[in-house]
Design an enzyme around this catalytic site. Structure first.
Site, PDB file in Angstrom:
ATOM      1  N   SER A 101       0.864  -1.307   0.022  1.00 31.05           N
ATOM      2  CA  SER A 101       0.015   0.011   0.120  1.00 31.05           C
ATOM      3  C   SER A 101       0.888   1.314   0.157  1.00 31.05           C
ATOM      4  O   SER A 101       1.516   1.330  -1.037  1.00 31.05           O
ATOM      5  CB  SER A 101      -0.832  -0.019   1.165  1.00 31.05           C
ATOM      6  OG  SER A 101      -1.801   1.114   1.113  1.00 31.05           O
ATOM      7  N   ASP A 243      -2.283   6.647  -3.618  1.00 36.03           N
ATOM      8  CA  ASP A 243      -1.380   5.939  -2.675  1.00 36.03           C
ATOM      9  C   ASP A 243      -0.845   4.822  -3.875  1.00 36.03           C
ATOM     10  O   ASP A 243      -1.311   4.635  -5.028  1.00 36.03           O
ATOM     11  CB  ASP A 243      -1.786   5.299  -1.571  1.00 36.03           C
ATOM     12  CG  ASP A 243      -2.631   4.214  -1.671  1.00 36.03           C
ATOM     13  OD1 ASP A 243      -3.382   4.046  -2.440  1.00 36.03           O
ATOM     14  OD2 ASP A 243      -2.719   3.561  -0.655  1.00 36.03           O
ATOM     15  N   ASP A 245      -0.812   1.503  -3.967  1.00 33.59           N
ATOM     16  CA  ASP A 245      -1.657   0.324  -4.704  1.00 33.59           C
ATOM     17  C   ASP A 245      -3.205   0.961  -4.883  1.00 33.59           C
ATOM     18  O   ASP A 245      -3.962   0.230  -5.215  1.00 33.59           O
ATOM     19  CB  ASP A 245      -1.810  -0.608  -3.463  1.00 33.59           C
ATOM     20  CG  ASP A 245      -2.827  -0.512  -2.217  1.00 33.59           C
ATOM     21  OD1 ASP A 245      -2.900   0.915  -1.965  1.00 33.59           O
ATOM     22  OD2 ASP A 245      -3.383  -1.264  -1.857  1.00 33.59           O
ATOM     23  N   ASP A 247      -5.854   2.202  -3.552  1.00 36.57           N
ATOM     24  CA  ASP A 247      -7.123   2.444  -2.739  1.00 36.57           C
ATOM     25  C   ASP A 247      -7.273   3.615  -1.906  1.00 36.57           C
ATOM     26  O   ASP A 247      -8.497   3.666  -1.262  1.00 36.57           O
ATOM     27  CB  ASP A 247      -7.093   0.934  -1.767  1.00 36.57           C
ATOM     28  CG  ASP A 247      -6.090   1.096  -0.750  1.00 36.57           C
ATOM     29  OD1 ASP A 247      -5.169   1.978  -0.643  1.00 36.57           O
ATOM     30  OD2 ASP A 247      -5.810  -0.215   0.059  1.00 36.57           O
TER      31      ASP A 247
END
Length: 449
Positions: A101, A243, A245, A247
């Site tokens: 993430s 960000d 990843d 999400d």
């Protein structure tokens, strides 16, 4: 032994346990065994963000899946919510996401989605972990004739782009609208610009050259400074920072001011309420959300529920309460009628539709809630005892709470993914807030650092 699964899957320093090839191989085997349906081989998809360690981990997962007789589809670089969507739309039995993430490239992680597109439950994670630690996996592998195959899917970006575009109202137009975005050298670097360009927007993109090591490096949702400057310089209507990843979303208004996840949540919630789409008039956030969220809800006849930190707990509360929108101040937003998990690009499209419907700039829309001064101090710790069991920390918290009274609050909690304690203080003014947060952080540092 520490629990393998944390608040958001398995996470740690890359190439070291548990983020090593051996653990990934065992996870591939265990998940494939647990989700195996009757009468056919299990189908499992694997996607990742651009971290350099992703090559190793996805290969180890592929080996574990196929060794257990599963059919593995490799998706390549795709945002976490895109992997969730592909898992559900392909009717796969599980989906792996290789990503840490918003963490630096030196970390990596593995998240698992069920075939429904939702993340695994605690009970499912416990079952998988028990299988790994039992030592029984080698005895469960099939004969060589029943081993699985792996395939690489080349059209997943197109599928996900169509899914996202369908979430934007056809009655609205982005033709010629100037939009800036920071894709954090991460998983959204192809998808996000493509979505907005196909919808007609004039898009300027930064930090869109991932090299495996520059993901989240002073860019994206955690570091919006470059995007704020770009929005002002180009005269853009809005800026979007994702960000690593994909999400999370943090927005930037036309004046160059960052707009938080809490503000984005309330802009969308109020629009949904006005249109009669806010089911049960409930908004779910977390205990880390700004005090302004609760007050905004009270002022607008909305019930506010504060869940524990973590998108899985936001989702659980939403499902239990019949809510259709929930989120975190970090920019992780769930639109349950649209998706099973947080999606930064989807969130940006929903926010964009609110602005166009209201025909107002984001700077004005963001005023729907007052953002109370909030100071967050992260302290590296060597252990994580119960906060209330450490007298000096407990005393420091109680002293700050007594000083604030009903004009603020204190929240001290451990990170679920790092050896870190987060000290958060909200107060009536920035000086008081920062002073109290740093005083508590110093106590934590002396006690646990």
């Amino acid at each position: 032994m520490a629990r393998l699964f944390g608040t958001d899957g398995v996470r740690g320093a890359a190439n070291k346990a548990p983020m090593d090839a051996m653990t990934a191989f065992a996870l591939g085997q265990a998940v494939t065994h647990v989700v195996r349906p009757e009468g056919r081989p299990p189908v499992v998809v694997v996607g990742k963000d651009p971290r350099i360690s992703g090559y190793m981990i996805e290969s180890a997962l592929e080996a574990g899946i196929t060794s257990m007789g599963g059919t593995c589809y490799m998706l390549g670089v795709l945002p976490t919510p895109g992997i969730a969507y592909i898992t559900e739309s392909m009717r796969a039995d599980a989906g792996f996401v290789v990503s840490a993430s918003h963490n630096p490239f030196t970390d990596n992680g593995i998240k698992v989605f069920a075939g429904t597109g939702f993340k695994l439950s605690d009970a499912d994670e416990d079952r998988i972990e028990a299988l790994i630690t039992s030592g029984d996996l080698p005895s469960l592998v099939p004969e060589p004739a029943n081993m699985g195959r792996a395939y690489r899917l080349d059209d997943v970006l197109g599928r996900y782009i169509v899914f996202l575009k369908e979430a934007f109202p056809r009655s609205l137009s982005l033709a010629g609208v100037k939009i800036c975005m920071d894709v954090a050298n991460g998983a959204t670097y192809k998808v996000a610009p493509a979505v907005y360009r196909e919808l007609g927007a004039d898009v300027t993109v930064i930090h869109n050259d991932p090299d495996g090591r520059n993901i989240n490096d002073h860019c994206g949702a955690m570091h919006t400074e470059d995007l704020q400057k770009l929005v002002v310089e180009t005269g853009a209507k809005i800026g979007f920072a994702y960000d690593g990843d994909g999400d999370r979303l943090i927005a930037v208004d036309e004046l160059g001011n960052a707009v938080t996840g809490d503000q984005i949540l309330m802009i969308n919630a109020l629009q949904m309420k006005a249109e009669g789409r806010l089911a049960n008039d409930i908004v779910v956030s977390t205990v880390m959300s700004n005090l302004g969220v609760r007050l905004c809800c009270e002022q607008n006849g909305i019930t506010h529920h504060a869940a524990p930190v973590g998108d899985r707990y936001v989702l659980e509360a939403m499902q239990a309460l019949g809510a259709v929108i929930g989120g975190e101040d970090s920019g992780h937003m769930i639109f349950l009628r649209r998706h099973t998990t947080g999606d930064g690009i989807l969130t940006s499209l929903q926010l964009m539709s609110c602005l166009l419907k209201a025909n107002k700039p984001l700077s004005e829309m963001a005023k729907v809630m007052t953002v109370y001064p909030q100071e967050m101090v992260n302290v590296d710790v060597t252990s994580k005892p119960n906060i209330n069991s450490v007298p000096e920390i407990k005393d420091a918290i109680e002293s700050a709470e007594a000083l604030l009274g009903d004009q603020g609050r204190v929240l001290v909690r451990y990170s679920g993914t790092q050896n870190m304690c987060r000290v958060m203080v909200e107060g009536p003014d920035a000086v008081t807030t920062a002073t109290l947060a740093n005083q508590i952080a110093d106590v934590v540092r002396r006690a646990l650092g």
